[in-house]
Write a protein that holds these residues in place. Structure first.
Motif, PDB file in Angstrom:
ATOM      1  N   MET A 268       0.889  -1.363  -0.164  1.00  0.00           N
ATOM      2  CA  MET A 268      -0.037   0.002   0.090  1.00  0.00           C
ATOM      3  C   MET A 268       0.837   1.297   0.154  1.00  0.00           C
ATOM      4  O   MET A 268       0.539   2.335  -0.675  1.00  0.00           O
ATOM      5  N   THR A 269       1.896   1.262   0.724  1.00  0.00           N
ATOM      6  CA  THR A 269       2.840   2.443   0.848  1.00  0.00           C
ATOM      7  C   THR A 269       3.560   2.561  -0.683  1.00  0.00           C
ATOM      8  O   THR A 269       3.425   3.625  -1.044  1.00  0.00           O
ATOM      9  N   ARG A 270       4.188   1.659  -1.182  1.00  0.00           N
ATOM     10  CA  ARG A 270       4.353   1.587  -2.723  1.00  0.00           C
ATOM     11  C   ARG A 270       3.392   2.193  -3.658  1.00  0.00           C
ATOM     12  O   ARG A 270       4.035   2.995  -4.520  1.00  0.00           O
ATOM     13  N   ARG A 271       2.178   1.744  -3.473  1.00  0.00           N
ATOM     14  CA  ARG A 271       1.246   2.144  -4.459  1.00  0.00           C
ATOM     15  C   ARG A 271       1.080   3.727  -4.131  1.00  0.00           C
ATOM     16  O   ARG A 271       0.946   4.282  -5.247  1.00  0.00           O
ATOM     17  N   LEU A 272       0.967   4.372  -2.924  1.00  0.00           N
ATOM     18  CA  LEU A 272       0.453   5.693  -2.846  1.00  0.00           C
ATOM     19  C   LEU A 272       1.762   6.383  -3.418  1.00  0.00           C
ATOM     20  O   LEU A 272       1.785   7.575  -3.768  1.00  0.00           O
ATOM     21  N   VAL A 273       3.047   5.858  -3.206  1.00  0.00           N
ATOM     22  CA  VAL A 273       4.432   6.707  -3.328  1.00  0.00           C
ATOM     23  C   VAL A 273       4.547   6.833  -4.675  1.00  0.00           C
ATOM     24  O   VAL A 273       4.806   7.838  -5.400  1.00  0.00           O
ATOM     25  N   ARG A 274       4.009   5.692  -5.596  1.00  0.00           N
ATOM     26  CA  ARG A 274       4.344   5.905  -7.141  1.00  0.00           C
ATOM     27  C   ARG A 274       3.026   6.831  -7.766  1.00  0.00           C
ATOM     28  O   ARG A 274       3.504   7.266  -8.384  1.00  0.00           O
ATOM     29  N   ALA A 275       2.052   6.686  -6.866  1.00  0.00           N
ATOM     30  CA  ALA A 275       0.921   7.617  -7.433  1.00  0.00           C
ATOM     31  C   ALA A 275       1.470   9.068  -7.517  1.00  0.00           C
ATOM     32  O   ALA A 275       1.343  10.121  -8.092  1.00  0.00           O
ATOM     33  N   CYS A 276       2.193   9.264  -6.130  1.00  0.00           N
ATOM     34  CA  CYS A 276       2.800  10.548  -5.807  1.00  0.00           C
ATOM     35  C   CYS A 276       3.728  11.039  -6.872  1.00  0.00           C
ATOM     36  O   CYS A 276       4.164  12.219  -7.156  1.00  0.00           O
TER      37      CYS A 276
END
Length: 575
Positions: free
Chosen positions: A450-458
């Protein structure tokens, strides 16, 4: 008081649930859900409409209009009451548990004779559901968590309905002869996301007329206690209202005292003691002589303690006293500071009003700019296409040309996929003025994923704002599990704003997360996420949450002039 629209919305949604519980037509249940949403979001008071007027509301046909008319005329819908009678009360109690659907609730009742939340909790702990088809380990974990959420919420009422009730009561009592001042205080004035009870204050010479008036209000269903200084009643929604009448000269001290919080009040009383003073709801007094030294206004009380006036939303003993003593109290953002709304929807996807209607309503609010951000195609049920969104852009540009006082921005709400991917390729995204990206699925991913998912969106150069970042629904769904400090650091590094979503059941980010994100240097956008004209007015709840997170105008991108906002939207220097 609750609008008839809200009352009918709740009743039709209940009927949809009852249809689902009894195994009725799923399409019929969905029709009632759609009608409920449409009526709840309709700008006009439905009690002023006849049957023909009701049928002009989207998703309200002849049959539903007749039921609404019946309710407005009699206060009941016979068909709903008949359906209620067919469902055991225990099953209706079970479907109040977040994550437990109506069909599973009925199975629990029929197969295991479970008819209360406490019985279900005991059955889960005893592993009594293990042999029931469809109730595997993951389902039981979800039920366990849903019960925890329900119990945590307790008897607390969400911010919006509590505000509606309080403002209605204040309006009624303000009209009583002899009223000098009337306002609500307590956790509602501090804009807590849920409220345990309502504190209402009146400044007047005589208390009896106000105690009488409160007991006789239509919203009052029970008088809990009645006295000359305090009267407590309960509303039909189970909300306790405590009314206190104070002398006009004590108004400021009473507002300070009853606004709280308790921890904040302990700090102010301690300061008073160190100065040889005593602080109570009646005023600030010299301990030796008993003479009053300040009481008429909150500003007077705080000033006599050597403090500036502290906004109610900051009064949680989270450093506001120290900041005030050192002249470092933030000038928190206000609703007047908001120059535009950057996350809204129309009936092109799941909104209830047309583009033209939403734009006109935004213009009436005096905005300098306004963004339309309908859903992108990966949220498949909205059936967005390239052609539809480009046609919307063309129409929006036409409207923008006719509105020099309010500039229109064409945006979209993208879906953040499991790997952090978003709808549409870069070359298509480049045509939008701004993109909000949000989680709409796959909430159960592990913390690292989930962290990786959100960081990639940023890190996507076309994502400007992360919408309702944690996805929480207050009292119904917890936020996703992520390393939020890593996400906040990524937002600050990439120049991606975090949304403070003003929908009262979201208020996402919440105040505690805002405080953490602000330490990382993150910027924020306070948006309504409006799906109808009335939703635009919910911005006030987002602003209150932003204040609780100590945000200033400089922290919030939609308080900035359009030229500065456009520079921010050229993320990473992209032209």
């Amino acid at each position: 008081m609750a609008r008839p629209n809200a009352e009918v919305e709740a009743l039709l949604q209940e009927y949809a649930d009852l249809i689902a519980i009894t195994g009725g037509d799923a399409f019929k249940a969905r029709a009632y859900e759609k009608a409920a949403r449409a009526i709840g979001g309709y700008p006009a008071d439905i009690s002023t409409l006849d049957a023909d007027g009701l049928r002009e509301i989207p998703n309200v046909g002849r049959s539903i209009a007749e039921k609404v008319t019946e309710y407005l005329r009699t206060g009941r819908i016979a068909l709903v009451e008949e359906r209620r009678a067919r469902i055991p009360a225990g099953v209706r109690e079970l479907i109040t548990i977040p994550t437990l659907g109506p069909k599973k609730a009925l199975r629990l009742y029929e197969d295991l004779h479970i008819s209360s939340v406490s019985e279900l909790a005991a059955a889960v702990e005893a592993d009594a559901l293990a042999d029931l088809k469809g109730f595997g380990e993951k389902t039981q974990d979800n039920i366990r968590h849903g019960i925890e959420l329900l119990r945590r919420a307790g008897a607390r009422v969400p911010l919006a309905p509590a505000t509606d009730t309080a403002e209605g009561i204040v309006a009624e009592l303000s009209g009583v002869t002899g009223c000098r001042r009337c306002a609500y205080a307590g956790s509602l004035r501090r804009m807590r996301e849920t409220v345990g009870d309502l504190d209402v204050l009146v400044a007047a010479e005589r208390s009896a007329p106000f105690m009488d008036a409160l007991c006789e209000l239509p919203v009052t269903v029970e008088v809990v206690a009645r006295g000359t200084k305090k009267t407590s009643v309960r509303t039909g929604k189970g909300l306790q209202v405590d009314l206190r009448v104070v002398p006009p000269e004590s108004w400021g001290a009473a507002m300070q005292y009853f606004t709280g919080s308790r921890a904040h009040n302990i700090r102010t009383r301690t300061i008073a003691v160190h100065q040889g003073l005593k602080l109570s709801e009646y005023g600030l007094f010299d301990t030796g002589s008993g003479e009053p030294v300040a009481s008429r206004t909150e500003e007077d009380v705080y000033a006599r303690l050597g403090l500036p006036w502290i906004p109610p939303t900051l009064r949680e003993d989270r450093g506001e006293i120290e900041a005030a003593l050192h002249g470092e109290l933030p000038e928190v953002v206000t609703e007047r500071d908001i120059r535009g709304d950057l996350h809204t929807h129309t009936d092109l996807t799941d909104g209830l009003a047309s583009l033209e209607t939403m734009v006109e309503a935004a213009a009436e609010r005096g905005y300098a700019y306004y963004a339309v951000t309908d859903h992108a195609p990966d949220l498949y049920m909205q059936r967005m296409t390239d052609e539809k969104v480009l046609a919307q852009r063309e129409r929006l540009r036409e409207l923008d040309g006719s509105r020099r006082r309010m500039r229109l921005l064409h945006g979209t709400e993208l879906n953040i996929g499991p790997e952090g991917e978003v709808d549409w390729p870069d070359e298509f995204l480049a045509g939008f003025d701004l993109c909000v990206a949000s989680l709409h699925s796959h909430f159960g991913l592990g913390r690292r994923a989930m962290t990786r998912r959100l960081v990639r969106a940023c890190e996507n150069p076309y994502v400007h704002v992360i919408g309702h970042p944690t996805t929480r629904l207050i009292g119904r769904r917890p936020g996703v599990d992520a390393d939020w400090d890593e996400v906040f650091a990524a937002c600050a590094r990439t120049g991606t704003a975090l949304e403070v979503n003003a929908q009262p059941d979201r208020l996402d980010l919440g105040d505690a997360d805002i405080l953490r994100a602000r330490e990382h240097g993150v910027r924020f956008a306070v948006n309504s996420d409006a799906h109808s004209v009335p939703h635009l007015g919910q911005l006030r709840y987002g602003v209150g949450t932003a204040q609780r997170g100590w945000l200033t105008r400089d922290d919030v991108i939609n308080t900035w002039p359009l030229t500065r906002l456009r520079r921010f939207l050229r993320k990473g220097g992209r032209s």
